[in-house]
Structures are given as structure tokens and as C-alpha cells.
Design a protein around this motif. Structure first.
Motif, PDB file in Angstrom:
ATOM      1  N   MET A 175      28.672 -23.590  -7.177  1.00 50.68           N
ATOM      2  CA  MET A 175      28.356 -22.346  -6.470  1.00 50.68           C
ATOM      3  C   MET A 175      28.604 -21.133  -7.356  1.00 50.68           C
ATOM      4  SD  MET A 175      29.052 -21.419  -2.602  1.00 50.68           S
ATOM      5  CE  MET A 175      29.232 -19.752  -1.948  1.00 50.68           C
ATOM      6  N   PHE A 233      25.963 -18.825  -9.217  1.00 51.16           N
ATOM      7  CA  PHE A 233      25.232 -17.662  -8.702  1.00 51.16           C
ATOM      8  C   PHE A 233      25.816 -16.346  -9.200  1.00 51.16           C
ATOM      9  CE2 PHE A 233      24.708 -20.078  -4.454  1.00 51.16           C
ATOM     10  CZ  PHE A 233      23.886 -20.989  -5.080  1.00 51.16           C
ATOM     11  N   TYR A 234      27.105 -16.373  -9.555  1.00 51.14           N
ATOM     12  CA  TYR A 234      27.807 -15.100  -9.716  1.00 51.14           C
ATOM     13  C   TYR A 234      27.787 -14.598 -11.144  1.00 51.14           C
ATOM     14  CZ  TYR A 234      29.263 -16.102  -5.047  1.00 51.14           C
ATOM     15  OH  TYR A 234      29.244 -16.373  -3.713  1.00 51.14           O
ATOM     16  N   LYS A 274      21.223  -9.375 -14.048  1.00 48.86           N
ATOM     17  CA  LYS A 274      20.257  -8.906 -13.059  1.00 48.86           C
ATOM     18  C   LYS A 274      19.007  -8.397 -13.749  1.00 48.86           C
ATOM     19  CE  LYS A 274      23.518  -6.579 -10.017  1.00 48.86           C
ATOM     20  NZ  LYS A 274      23.557  -5.917  -8.700  1.00 48.86           N
ATOM     21  N   TYR A 333      28.549  -6.327  -3.996  1.00 51.24           N
ATOM     22  CA  TYR A 333      29.699  -7.094  -4.485  1.00 51.24           C
ATOM     23  C   TYR A 333      29.192  -8.400  -5.077  1.00 51.24           C
ATOM     24  CZ  TYR A 333      33.430  -4.347  -2.148  1.00 51.24           C
ATOM     25  OH  TYR A 333      34.319  -3.372  -1.766  1.00 51.24           O
ATOM     26  N   ASP A 334      27.915  -8.422  -5.505  1.00 49.48           N
ATOM     27  CA  ASP A 334      27.321  -9.700  -5.895  1.00 49.48           C
ATOM     28  C   ASP A 334      27.829 -10.228  -7.230  1.00 49.48           C
ATOM     29  OD1 ASP A 334      25.822  -7.290  -6.266  1.00 49.48           O
ATOM     30  OD2 ASP A 334      24.205  -8.432  -7.183  1.00 49.48           O
ATOM     31  N   GLY A 345      30.911 -11.862  -5.041  1.00 50.68           N
ATOM     32  CA  GLY A 345      30.944 -12.199  -3.617  1.00 50.68           C
ATOM     33  C   GLY A 345      32.201 -11.624  -3.005  1.00 50.68           C
TER      34      GLY A 345
END
Lengths: 617, 617
Positions: free
Chosen positions: B1, B4-5, B9, B153-154, B157
Motif C-alpha cells: 500500500m 501509493f505514497y 505528481k 495530505y497525499d 495519507g
């Protein structure tokens, strides 16, 4: 009531700066000598339109295209050097308030005063209502002072409805005659420019001296054709909506628990949604044009979204952003048919509460399937142009509910193993309409205001002000005017293939071209939007520094300068004529003759109806 | 998981420019030598709080205020010149995503690396969940590259829930010990900083070396007290909301047919609504604090709005804009009581469908009066902090419906003669949270990030990073740290006057101070808002040029620099001590003695409890 209008506004720091901003003008409008050049006369798209145009709009059909140029050539007219007689012009805002509208008024005012300080501009208050009732406000430097580069239509208020009856047309005629207007400027979208065309024809037939000029300004970006590259306001609307959509994308990615269903402004056309998709890269966009062309049902769309939700859940992603156009409901075949049935019942005077019982069996079954809130919204009376009250029909909520049900079903069947599906719905219908206009819209609208003055000054009636080559810098913009009739056509309904019903003659709103470059750009990238969360945030509209010169992808991928190319062609023809004058050598004549013969032959072949038919095979 | 962080971008033109922006630092953080000065030990607001603080938070209560200063004085500590041992710090985003959060991480990272290139910063993924489970992402220059000055806060998270159980506290302790953290930074609002205080106490008691530091960052702007002038994110949230509210004001004035009911973010406190009112001048603002203090019922509010609608209709104005805070429902006495009854039923395990039948007669009557959509929303389970799911309760729709009914009634009675009342409702709860942060929030957050490093570096535990004098330019900002315990108090419930229940020890969200200057400014102007439509549009957030340096009215009218004044007082006391040293003249001593005796006498009188009681008489 006129006491409300044109009153000085209380301005914020940014508003004060914007009031001080002077839009740059394209060279042809800045020139000391502005020339006018007439291109060829305009034609109609098909023979049926031709017969109706010549029948109903004989006085304004077939006029030539017009270009305004700097350094007027010898054989062209000249708008600026001759003495300008004093003129009086009226202005009407039609349709929904759109960012940039005030700058059209300002541009027109400045151009009028530059021609002759005695010229005057009056605004009609409350749109067409003010036109019918001769409620006016004289536009002055003082009145404009706090409205320059500002959003809204609050300088004058706006038309609430289309001009529909002969009585209304005559009232407008009486007003223009009573006020001795030399020009009447109608600023609005497709419907309002249709009204302008009707008025122009009536005025010409009645030998009224008032020249009617249309200005393309609409939120939806759907007044588009070979002459009109962009509508005033579309840039701003897309930017504000993109700002909000991308904020919500960032929100989705940070919170990781919601699916946002966003319905964006734009009525039936998906221009705003498509532009937002290109700007923000949300996970999905339901384009009305795709839905209509592939005849997707509500259940198809639901399944399509549910498939995405399921695929994302498998990658542990339980969030997402889905956008759709305001009027998607009218693009879904069965919903559109249901609305048609409902509207025909309502038109027959059946009370809303009784409509359900009068529907055909299939329509009734579909209607009864709907949740109560949608039922109520579907039963609303249609708008004056016959379409449903699209802003009021919360299709995003219906879809969110249906997707939730579908996901629950898949969960029970063991096919969906993700977290709970939670949807949050948004309708972005009102948040952008009153925005401060973007730099592009300020510049474009102000320049169009100038163009309207030159159209009136040249004595042209039934024209729309145009500026082309907009995707390039202002120094390359080309100004002109196109007869509104050249944009009109007739739609033919074929509910039963054996009989064709001829519809009305009008400019029709343009939908997203599924063969166009903007859509192509979207298609190339949209699969990566679905899973990869490559959200992009164009940010709020900027007035200085990076970002302030950005234009929409829709504009930048659009067809290049049709108006300009028509003019360039004209110039080539002129040059050939000037080179091959009687007295030129035999050689020159022979080369010209054979070259031109070949050109005309090629053009004859590729422009024949049978050729264009073949191209679709 | 964790894949994703922190992924790079895809940036827009404006985002790219923002990534390049380097926030300016206040002088004390830019200094070659950063000194640390300790003020007096902090005290508690009342004796009850004192007894609870010393009982439950003995290790972290009563610590001194701290100031970071440039050019460290001889008697103060020095953060920068001594050798910095290698430290490892963890970071957690708590609560709702708030613009500016990424800059706290960035500021902390830069400051850590400046102290010692071997220092490291790890981010916990998914907030407290990541803290418990030791799910981390190492923050590097590469990871930060596309997150600098960006919203959301991406990067990491966020926490979905408060830290509630002893088990969770222990998990956090185990994580920090296992990861050998020297510092743990918790960025969030009042609740999250309460969690930070609990962790700090536990860590101190357990002799864990990890120092816990809080950072004030919340959308709602309700973590405010003498030490905290503003929360990171509030500036941006107010600006985006003001942009939208003012767009809608312009829309209302242009269309002249709708009343817009807007519910703005901010939970129970009305800070955002009040700031929007000062920025945009909508016709009405329903402040929760006014409603609570004057005990207005739903019907009082309905009548108040209906009176305005009626008065405006008499002036031929059939449009308007009304804003209210997200959590207004909890400020309305009877609604709050109804919610309490519902929540206590739900807590007892009564299924939502059966709650209605278990209510007391009066609550049942009120509940049954509500339209179905509100009933459903009132029955939602409360949030983890005990408050209702405020974002889900559409009070704006309820009020719009009630006003419509009231206007219909007045129409029938012949008292209302205006046009049809049409309301459009909006909830601005999600549109701003993911926004690009304003320049102010970028600067403030980045500087706070630096401050957290100095706090950890000084070995302080249970402190919140503070910057004061924020309304002035960055060159005048003063950096410091305040013990979180100094912001905590105890609330006492008195449902029945004879028995007082002692509530929990916590930092409580601050509501709008009805004796404060911001409110005073609003009161002075709000009557003209009602009728005059003096709408004002602050426009979208700007990053260059006019408007880019604007700060909120809330900040600019706030109390001046409490932390700075405490420091100034300390400096005066030091000076007196330095001047009046043994060996000074008799005269100097006498003057000092009599002056100080008079000062202490005055202060003793005005700070006695009886004096402060009198001041309210």
C-alpha cells in the motif's frame, strides 16, 4: 428598479487591481487606420437549409464574411479615416451571467468614444425585458468604473427568457425605433444569437436603421463553428471548475475513502467536463456525446462505474473522482425518451401529479424504478428552449445510488471485496458563473466589444463579432464578422425512418466532436486516469506570473483559424488576378490557367456530395 | 500500500511554479546562531484544571514557555552552535487534510538536514494507523520534490480517527521505541494535539526518549488561544470559500431570482463563515455562537431569514445569499438536545430505525416535524469525538424549506407580496480542503516545520510549535513553543444546576468570541449587508502581484502577539534586575522599589478572581 444597476461596487484588493488592468488589443483594433475587407458571400450547409434561409431570412442571408485589418488596402473600406457620424447603440445581456460580459460593454464603449466622443451607449436593464420596455441605463466612464474586468452581469441584469413571440419581436423593433438606435448588440449563446438573427431580419425588412450584432458569450462553450473558435466565459468557467475538481481529487487521494460524483456545468454538451478532465485527470468522465453515440443506458453507465470501483478496490484504492456534464440525462437514450413523454404530457396540460399514470408502459416502468427525488425532478416543467431543467436533475445522485446498489450486489455475490463504497455528490452549477473573468476572457471580451463597434460602424446587420487565431498571442488575433445566417441550419427528426420532420432553422449548440482533436487527446490519456490517480491541479486563476497566460486545451487543440484561412485564400486569389492581368506574358497566362484548372478540378471532386458521402464509408 | 505514497505528481504550470517557490523564513530561523530562551513556567486557567493536570499529566505540566531567538544571548541556550547529534524524527498527519500540511514536513526536513546531514525524517503512512503498525516512508528530497507548496495530505495519507484507547497509546510507544525516534511530530487540530499531549505524558512516564511535538493545523481555525494565533490551512480555506461565496453573490445579483443558502466548513465554530462574511458581504450570516448565546430556536432563525426576504422583496429584491457554519445544528438549543437524545439511544445500542420511538415526548414531536432527509441524517452515528456527523446534516436545506413554507404562509396572509421565493442550497465542505495552499499558509507551515525541529533539538517534550505576530510581515514573526498542557482545561457540565459533572481535560476548540474584534468588525457592518448588496469579491488565491500578500481579517483583527509580549515582559524584568544590582545607588533602588511595588499592587488587584467577576457585571 434601475437604481440597483451600475452602482459603484465595493472592491477587494484584487478587484481594484483588475479594474486597473487594460486589456491588450490585437493589432487590427489598435491601428490608426482600421480597414474592412469583404470576403466571399457566405453559403449554407445544405440545400434544405438554403431553401429555408432564403424563405425566412431573405434580407440577411448570403452576406459576405468581413475582416477588419490594419493598414487598410486601397480597394477595401476604411472604418476609421472617414468622418464618423454620431451613433447611438443599445446593449442587451442575454442568457446566463457569464464572466467577461462586462468587458464586451466596456470594449464597445471605448471603441464608440474613440470614433466620436458624441457617440453614446445605452444598456437595457434586465435583458430583453428592458429592451421591450425601454428600460435603459446610459453607460458612462463613471458607470463602468467598478465593473471593468469584473464578473457577473450585475451592471445591467440579464434576460430571463428567449425572445419567442412576434409580439416581442415587434416590441423590440418599436424600442429601437423610439430610441433611434443605430446598433443593437446582443451578447449571449446560441439561442440569443438566434434571437439576434430574427431581430436583424425583422429590422431589415422594416427598414429600421438599427443594425443588430451578436456576440458569442456563453458558459457552456457550445456556440462553436468554423467562424467562432471560443465563447467568452468558457475559459473562466473551465478554470474555476477545474480548480474545484482538482481540489476534490487531492481530497479524495488524501482521505482515501470517498468516491466523488461531480456534475459540471455545460447543459447537454460536455465541453466543460472534457476540459476539466484534461486539466485535472479525474478517474472517470462520463461524456454525454459518448453515451449518446454508443447508446449507453443508465445501467450500462452504472456497470461501467461499478467495474472501475471494483478494479480499483482490488488495488486497495477505495476513492475516486467521476465527472459528468450537467445535462447527461438527455444523452441517455431511455431517459431522454422518458423526458420527452413527460414533457409532452405536461404540454398537454396534464398536472405533474398525474403524469406518471399517463405514461406508456415502458416509460412508466422506468419512471417507477426511479427514487422519489429524481421523480420529482423529472416532472419539472421544461425550459423555454424545450430542454429539461437540467440544472435541477441530480443525475450524479441517481448514479451514485445505483452504483452503491450494484456494489452491494457484487459484494453479496462475492465479486467485490473492497471497503464500503461511499459517494459524495456535487453539482458545480453556480460556483463559477459569477467569477472574476480570467485574463483571456477579459482580453477576448474587450476586443469583441471593439469589433461590434466596427460592425455597426460599417453598417452591417445580422452579423456576429468574431476573433480567430485565438490560441496564439493577441498580436496574432484576427478580427472579423460573420453573418449569423451562415451558422444556421435545420435539424431533421426521423423518429420513424419513412417520414422526416423538418425542425426549426437555428444555430445549434455544438457538442463535443468525437472525431476532434480535443477528444482524441483525452482518449489517448484516459485509461491511465482510471487506475493511476495522476491527478493534476491547475490551481486558482492567476492574473500575474506563471499560469496567467494559460488557455484551455479545448481552444489549443481546436481547428486553426478558419476565418483567417478564408482571408488568406482571398488574398491568394487577388494576387493571381493582379499577376495575370491583360498584358501579362503568354507563359504566365498558360501556367496560371493550367494550375487553376487543376485546382478547380480537385476542389470540384472533393467537395461533391458523393465524395463526402464516400469519406464516411 | 505504501507504493501509493510520495509518488511524483503530474504538475500543472502553476504547480510547477509553486514547487519552485522557497518560503521566506523569519529572522530567528534564518540566523546562523539560533538561541533558545525560557520564559516563566506556564500555569493553568483554574484550580480544577490545575488539580487534574497535576494528577493526570504530571510529567508534562508546568513547563516553561520557550522562545527561539536570533543572536543568542549569553545566558540562553543555543540550538545551533553545539555539535548536533544525529536524530531521527517521525511525522504523522492527523485529522482532515488541510492545505499547508506538506510544508510542515518540508520545513522540518530542511531544518533537520541543516543541523546534521545524517538526521532522518520518516513519515507514518495513513496517520495514526501507520504509527501503530510502523508503516513508514522515509522522507527524502526526491519524495518531497513534487509536494512542496502543494495541497492535500497525499504525501502520507492521514489519520481517520482519534487515538482513543490505552492499547493504541501503547502501540504508539512501542513503535517509537522500536524505530528509536528522537522526536514525533503530530500535525493536527485540537483533538490531535490532545492526543499529542497524552503521548508526551506517556513517553515521559515511560522514560521513552521520543519527544512529542504538536503543530496547529486545521481547516476550521478553531485551535486558537493566547499561544496560537492561527492554524495552518485556515487562510487557504477561507480564501477558497470566500472566492466561491462571492462568485455566488455576483451570481445572485446578476440572475436576481435565487436565495442561496450556503453552509461553509468549520464544524461547530463559525470562524470560516465569519471570515467569509467579512470578505464577501453576503446578505446574512447565521453565526452558531450568536444562535447559542441568544438561544435562538429553528423557528426564530427561520423567521429572522423570512423577515429579511420580506423586507428585500419590498425593495423589489428577490435574491440574496445566506451563509452558516457546517455545525450550526449543534448550536440550536432544541436541535442539540434532540441530537443528544438520539446519540444516547444509539450508544445504548438501539437500532437507528427504532430510535424515534424511544425519544422523549418533546424530542419525538420535534423529530416528527422534520422532513425525511433530515430525519435520516440526524440518525447517523456520532463521530469519534462525540459530535454529530455535521458535514452530513443538511441544515441549509432544512432552513430553506422552512423559510419557503413561512413565506408561503405570509403570502396567504397578505404580508408577503414579493416574487416566488426560490432557494438553492450549497455545502462547501470538500471543495477547499485539497486546494493549493495560499502563500501565507506555505510560509507559516514551512516555518512551523523548522520550529518543530528546534523543539526536538532542545529536548522539549509535549510542546506545540508556535509562531506569533503573524499579522505582520515575516521579518517580524516570533518563533517559540508552548507546553500543550498550558492550553488544556476542563469543561464542567451543569445539566442540572445542583450537580456539576467534570468533563475531560482537553484543549477545546475555540468558538467565535462575541466580545472579540473580528466579531465587532462584522457587527459594525452587517446591517448594511442585509439590504444594500454591497457584495465584494476577493477573487481566487493569487501567488504573485496584488492580493497575494492578503491575510484573513480574523488574523488581522486578532489580539496582538501574546507570546511576544510575554517575552518582552521577561526582557523588562531582566533589565530591571540588571540595572538594580547590589552596588547600585540608593536612589535607583528606591525608585525601582516604589515603582515595582505599585506595579505588583495593581496587578494583584486586577488579576484577583473577584475583580474579573466584577468586570462582567
Amino acid at each position: 428598479m434601475s437604481g440597483f444597476y451600475g452602482v459603484p461596487k465595493d472592491l477587494s484588493v484584487l478587484q481594484k487591481q483588475r479594474v486597473e488592468y487594460s486589456p491588450e488589443l490585437p493589432p487590427s483594433l489598435r491601428a490608426e487606420k482600421i480597414g474592412i475587407e469583404y470576403s466571399d458571400t457566405t453559403t449554407s450547409a445544405d440545400s434544405l437549409s438554403y431553401s429555408l434561409l432564403t424563405q425566412y431570412l431573405p434580407h440577411t442571408y448570403g452576406q459576405p464574411l468581413v475582416h477588419f485589418v490594419e493598414n487598410a488596402a486601397a480597394d477595401s473600406g476604411d472604418c476609421t479615416t472617414k468622418e464618423h457620424p454620431v451613433v447611438k447603440v443599445g446593449f442587451v445581456f442575454c442568457g446566463r451571467q457569464t464572466p467577461g460580459g462586462h468587458n464586451v460593454v466596456w470594449g464597445l464603449y471605448d471603441a464608440l468614444k474613440k470614433n466620436n466622443a458624441k457617440n453614446s451607449l445605452i444598456g437595457f436593464i434586465g435583458g430583453s425585458e428592458g429592451l421591450f420596455a425601454q428600460k435603459t441605463l446610459e453607460i458612462t466612464e463613471d458607470v463602468l468604473a467598478t465593473y471593468k474586468n469584473q464578473g457577473g452581469y450585475d451592471l445591467l441584469g440579464r434576460t430571463k427568457d428567449q425572445i419567442k413571440t412576434t409580439h416581442q419581436l415587434n416590441e423590440a423593433l418599436v424600442s429601437c425605433q423610439a430610441l433611434e438606435l443605430d446598433g443593437l448588440v446582443i451578447a449571449g449563446g446560441a439561442n440569443s444569437n438566434n434571437d439576434a438573427a430574427q431581430l436583424a431580419e425583422l429590422f431589415a425588412a422594416s427598414k429600421c436603421k438599427t443594425k443588430v450584432v451578436g456576440v458569442p458569450i456563453t458558459l457552456h462553450g457550445d456556440l462553436k463553428n468554423q467562424f467562432v473558435e471560443a465563447d467568452v466565459g468558457f475559459d473562466t468557467i473551465c478554470k474555476v471548475n477545474s480548480q474545484l475538481v482538482s481540489n476534490i481529487c487531492t481530497d479524495a487521494l488524501s482521505a482515501e475513502k470517498y468516491y466523488y460524483f461531480i456534475r459540471a456545468i455545460g447543459r447537454k454538451a460536455s465541453h466543460v467536463s472534457l476540459e476539466c478532465a484534461l486539466q485535472c485527470h479525474p478517474n472517470m468522465v462520463i461524456l454525454g456525446e459518448e453515451v449518446a453515440s454508443s447508446k449507453q443506458t443508465l445501467f450500462d453507465i452504472t456497470n461501467q462505474i461499478a467495474d472501475v470501483v471494483q478494479a480499483r478496490a482490488q488495488k486497495d484504492k477505495n476513492h475516486g473522482v467521476i465527472i459528468m456534464p450537467e445535462g447527461l440525462v438527455e444523452s441517455i437514450p431511455e431517459m431522454s425518451a422518458l423526458l420527452n413523454e413527460i414533457h409532452s404530457q405536461l404540454k398537454r396540460g396534464v398536472p405533474a401529479d398525474d403524469v406518471a399514470s399517463q405514461l406508456s408502459p415502458w416509460a412508466s416502468a422506468l419512471f417507477e424504478f426511479m427514487p422519489p427525488f429524481i421523480k420529482k425532478q423529472l416532472l419539472l416543467a421544461p425550459e423555454s428552449d424545450g430542454s429539461a431543467q437540467l440544472s435541477q436533475i441530480e443525475l450524479e445522485k441517481l448514479l451514485a445510488q445505483m452504483v452503491e446498489t450494484e456494489i452491494e450486489k457484487r459484494k453479496k455475490e462475492g465479486n467485490y471485496k473492497g471497503k464500503k463504497f461511499s459517494a459524495i455528490c456535487h453539482f458545480f452549477g453556480y460556483q463559477a458563473r459569477g467569477s472574476l473573468p480570467s485574463k483571456f476572457d477579459c482580453d477576448y471580451a474587450y476586443a469583441l466589444g471593439h469589433v461590434t463597434n466596427h460592425i455597426i460602424s460599417a453598417g452591417l446587420n445580422g452579423y456576429m463579432a468574431t476573433i480567430s487565431n485565438l490560441k496564439n498571442s493577441i498580436s496574432k488575433w484576427r478580427c472579423g464578422a460573420a453573418p449569423i445566417t451562415a451558422m444556421m441550419s435545420v435539424n431533421q427528426f426521423a423518429q420513424d425512418p419513412s417520414t422526416k420532420t423538418v425542425g426549426k432553422l437555428a444555430i445549434f449548440p455544438a457538442t463535443v466532436d468525437l472525431k476532434g482533436k480535443t477528444y482524441e487527446m483525452y482518449k489517448k490519456n484516459c485509461t491511465s486516469y482510471v487506475m493511476d490517480d495522476i491527478y493534476r491541479n491547475p490551481g486558482p486563476i492567476q492574473y500575474e506570473g506563471p499560469g496567467s497566460e494559460e488557455k484551455t486545451f479545448t481552444l489549443c487543440t481546436g481547428e486553426e483559424d478558419y476565418m483567417g484561412k478564408i482571408k488568406d485564400l482571398q488574398d491568394h486569389l487577388h494576387k493571381v488576378q493582379n499577376i495575370v492581368k491583360p498584358g501579362c506574358s503568354q507563359d504566365v497566362l498558360n501556367v496560371a490557367l493550367s494550375s487553376m484548372a487543376s485546382v478547380t478540378k480537385i476542389l470540384t471532386i472533393i467537395s461533391s456530395p458523393s465524395h463526402s458521402d464516400h469519406s464516411y464509408l
